[in-house]
Scaffold this motif. Structure first.
Motif, short mmCIF file in Angstrom:
data_model
loop_
_atom_site.label_atom_id
_atom_site.label_comp_id
_atom_site.label_asym_id
_atom_site.label_seq_id
_atom_site.Cartn_x
_atom_site.Cartn_y
_atom_site.Cartn_z
N GLU A 249 0.83 -1.21 0.00
CA GLU A 249 0.00 0.00 0.00
C GLU A 249 0.86 1.25 0.00
O GLU A 249 0.60 2.21 -0.73
N THR A 250 1.92 1.24 0.81
CA THR A 250 2.82 2.39 0.89
C THR A 250 3.65 2.53 -0.38
O THR A 250 3.91 3.64 -0.85
N LEU A 251 4.06 1.40 -0.95
CA LEU A 251 4.95 1.43 -2.11
C LEU A 251 4.24 1.71 -3.42
O LEU A 251 4.78 2.41 -4.29
N CYS A 252 3.05 1.15 -3.59
CA CYS A 252 2.43 1.18 -4.92
C CYS A 252 1.00 1.70 -4.97
O CYS A 252 0.55 2.15 -6.02
N VAL A 253 0.26 1.60 -3.86
CA VAL A 253 -1.11 2.11 -3.87
C VAL A 253 -1.10 3.63 -3.71
O VAL A 253 -1.84 4.34 -4.38
N GLU A 254 -0.25 4.11 -2.82
CA GLU A 254 -0.09 5.56 -2.68
C GLU A 254 0.53 6.14 -3.95
O GLU A 254 1.20 5.44 -4.71
N SER A 255 0.30 7.42 -4.16
CA SER A 255 0.79 8.08 -5.37
C SER A 255 2.32 8.15 -5.37
O SER A 255 2.92 8.80 -4.50
N ARG A 256 2.94 7.47 -6.33
CA ARG A 256 4.40 7.48 -6.47
C ARG A 256 4.75 7.43 -7.95
O ARG A 256 3.92 7.11 -8.80
N SER A 257 6.01 7.74 -8.24
CA SER A 257 6.49 7.70 -9.62
C SER A 257 7.72 6.81 -9.70
O SER A 257 8.23 6.33 -8.68
N HIS A 258 8.22 6.62 -10.92
CA HIS A 258 9.43 5.82 -11.10
C HIS A 258 10.62 6.45 -10.39
O HIS A 258 11.58 5.76 -10.03
N LEU A 259 10.56 7.76 -10.13
CA LEU A 259 11.66 8.43 -9.43
C LEU A 259 11.81 7.90 -8.01
O LEU A 259 12.93 7.76 -7.50
N VAL A 273 8.29 -6.54 -0.30
CA VAL A 273 6.99 -5.92 -0.54
C VAL A 273 5.94 -6.79 0.15
O VAL A 273 5.64 -7.89 -0.29
N ASP A 274 5.38 -6.29 1.22
CA ASP A 274 4.49 -7.07 2.08
C ASP A 274 3.03 -6.66 1.87
O ASP A 274 2.73 -5.56 1.39
N HIS A 275 2.14 -7.58 2.24
CA HIS A 275 0.70 -7.32 2.24
C HIS A 275 0.18 -6.83 0.88
O HIS A 275 -0.46 -5.79 0.77
N VAL A 276 0.49 -7.61 -0.15
CA VAL A 276 -0.07 -7.32 -1.48
C VAL A 276 -1.46 -7.95 -1.54
O VAL A 276 -1.59 -9.17 -1.61
N HIS A 277 -2.48 -7.12 -1.48
CA HIS A 277 -3.85 -7.59 -1.66
C HIS A 277 -4.19 -7.45 -3.14
O HIS A 277 -4.18 -6.35 -3.70
N THR A 278 -4.45 -8.57 -3.77
CA THR A 278 -4.53 -8.57 -5.23
C THR A 278 -5.71 -7.76 -5.76
O THR A 278 -5.72 -7.39 -6.94
N LYS A 279 -6.69 -7.43 -4.92
CA LYS A 279 -7.78 -6.57 -5.38
C LYS A 279 -7.25 -5.20 -5.80
O LYS A 279 -7.82 -4.54 -6.67
N TRP A 280 -6.14 -4.77 -5.19
CA TRP A 280 -5.55 -3.48 -5.55
C TRP A 280 -4.97 -3.49 -6.96
O TRP A 280 -4.84 -2.45 -7.59
N SER A 308 1.91 -11.95 -0.72
CA SER A 308 0.60 -11.58 -1.28
C SER A 308 -0.47 -12.56 -0.83
O SER A 308 -0.17 -13.67 -0.37
N ASP A 309 -1.73 -12.15 -0.99
CA ASP A 309 -2.83 -12.99 -0.52
C ASP A 309 -3.07 -14.20 -1.43
O ASP A 309 -3.75 -15.15 -1.03
N GLN A 310 -2.54 -14.16 -2.64
CA GLN A 310 -2.51 -15.33 -3.51
C GLN A 310 -1.23 -15.28 -4.33
O GLN A 310 -0.59 -14.23 -4.40
N PRO A 311 -0.78 -16.39 -4.90
CA PRO A 311 0.48 -16.37 -5.64
C PRO A 311 0.52 -15.23 -6.65
O PRO A 311 -0.42 -15.03 -7.42
N ILE A 312 1.62 -14.48 -6.64
CA ILE A 312 1.67 -13.23 -7.39
C ILE A 312 1.55 -13.45 -8.89
O ILE A 312 0.91 -12.66 -9.59
N HIS A 313 2.13 -14.52 -9.42
CA HIS A 313 2.00 -14.76 -10.86
C HIS A 313 0.55 -15.01 -11.25
O HIS A 313 0.06 -14.49 -12.26
N ALA A 314 -0.15 -15.80 -10.43
CA ALA A 314 -1.56 -16.08 -10.71
C ALA A 314 -2.39 -14.80 -10.62
O ALA A 314 -3.32 -14.59 -11.40
N ALA A 315 -2.04 -13.94 -9.68
CA ALA A 315 -2.79 -12.70 -9.49
C ALA A 315 -2.62 -11.74 -10.66
O ALA A 315 -3.54 -11.00 -11.02
N LEU A 316 -1.44 -11.76 -11.28
CA LEU A 316 -1.14 -10.80 -12.35
C LEU A 316 -1.61 -11.26 -13.73
O LEU A 316 -1.88 -10.43 -14.60
N ARG A 317 -1.69 -12.55 -13.94
CA ARG A 317 -2.06 -13.05 -15.26
C ARG A 317 -3.47 -12.60 -15.63
O ARG A 317 -4.40 -12.71 -14.85
#
Length: 362
Positions: A249-259, A273-280, A308-317
């Motif tokens: 949530e802090t790393l990617c849900v909040e407003s951030r840029s590649h900088l 990177v902890d607590h990745v809820h795949t709904k996000w 993450s709450d489910q395997p990250i590859h499965a969540a992203l596909r």
């Protein structure tokens, strides 16, 4: 001229026997380093390698770059944009500030390598067009890798026509080679001896992450702390000398840029990177930030751990809404394999000065 056989031998050490298109690329890249008289009569000033992720583009280009004996620079496209924009801010006003900054940036560089070249934004397109004009005028040799054919750059129909002149420049001055192999070399590698990605988000995963952090940060404290990322605050679960542990949530849900991610990658050798809820991940902006984070950590050879709450590859596909998601899946596959040599493990494995000294006997 670079020896094509030597390039092929270096690739063989990575388990790659070049296919037809890879051999074409090797020949074209090697020809960039022929005698000056030959280059001056050549139609091409650079080589543009494009294709699906994991087809060996970066490995071929990086191998040639390593062997090239000249003044050279290799960098990821995000890093280039950051440097150019910083210089533009401090450049005095003038008729052609971008041309002036481009000339200064290229000073002393005989060979330039861009990895993962892409153009999604009209402002970046304008900057890149003027930069390439300058590089071509100065005679700088350029090697590019991209997931996009030249005609696929800046695909937004609202702006694409404005970038067509630069696309035509690329076609005129670059040898364009499509890496069309069926195999993604990043998949199928032997897994790391210890896991990199964890699911679900339960007590077992929580304990595994604590053990992981303390394995690399034996003197670190498991307590929350605030750090800065490109001047913006970021709350972390734990901060070590080499490893940063923070929530998705802090790393990617909040407003951030590649900088932000460039800054983090320059200061830490690995990120949890902890607590990745795949709904996000269904939110395009959040998904795009994850793509940027993975790209930058991969380019810097940093370690990445994900819970993450489910395997990250499965969540992203099958997700949509972010540029270059297929590349993210490919890179995540390699980042959990033995073939991915990251700087965090390299720092741990490096012998100390006392260990490297010969034993003395009385």
């Amino acid at each position: 001229m670079l020896d094509e056989a030597l390039i092929a031998a270096r690739l063989a050490a990575h388990g790659i026997v070049p296919d037809a298109k890879q051999r074409d690329a090797i020949a074209a890249l090697a020809a960039l380093f022929g005698p000056a008289t030959r280059r001056n009569h050549s139609r091409y000033q650079g080589v543009y390698c494009h294709g699906l992720p994991g087809r060996g583009k970066s490995l071929v280009v990086d191998t040639v770059f390593e062997l090239a004996d000249c003044r050279k620079r290799r960098l990821h496209f995000h890093e280039f944009l950051r440097e150019m924009n910083r210089r533009l801010v401090s450049e005095p006003r003038g008729d052609d500030r971008l041309g002036s900054v481009s000339t200064q940036w290229l000073d002393g560089i005989e060979l330039l390598c861009f990895d993962e070249f892409h153009v999604h934004d009209i402002a970046d397109a304008f900057l890149m067009g003027r930069f390439l004009d300058t590089a071509i005028r100065l005679g700088t040799r350029i090697m590019l890798t991209s997931n996009y054919a030249p005609d696929g750059l800046l695909s937004d129909p609202e702006f694409h026509e404005r970038f067509v002149p630069t696309i035509e420049q690329i076609k005129r001055h670059f040898r364009v080679i499509h890496f069309d192999g069926a195999r993604d070399y990043r998949f199928g590698g032997e897994a790391q001896p210890s896991p990199r990605f964890f699911s679900p988000l339960d007590a077992v995963t929580s304990r595994a992450l604590q053990d992981l952090f303390l394995r690399y940060e034996s003197s670190g404290a498991l307590q929350a702390a605030k750090v800065n990322a490109a001047g913006r605050p970021l709350t972390a679960r734990a901060v070590g000398a080499a490893l940063l542990w923070a929530d998705f949530e802090t790393l990617c849900v909040e407003s951030r840029s590649h900088l932000d991610y460039l800054d983090l990658a320059e200061r830490w050798q690995g990120i949890i990177v902890d607590h990745v809820h795949t709904k996000w991940l269904t939110k395009p902006q959040t998904l795009q930030r994850l793509v940027w984070l993975v790209d930058i950590l991969y380019d810097r050879k940093r370690a990445l751990f994900i819970a993450s709450d489910q395997p990250i590859h499965a969540a992203l596909r099958g997700l949509e809404g972010a540029h270059d998601l297929s590349r993210t899946l490919s890179r995540l596959a390699q980042m959990q394999s033995r073939t991915y040599r990251n700087t965090l493990d390299a720092a741990i494995d490096r012998p100390t000065s006392t260990e490297s000294e010969p034993q003395r006997h009385a």
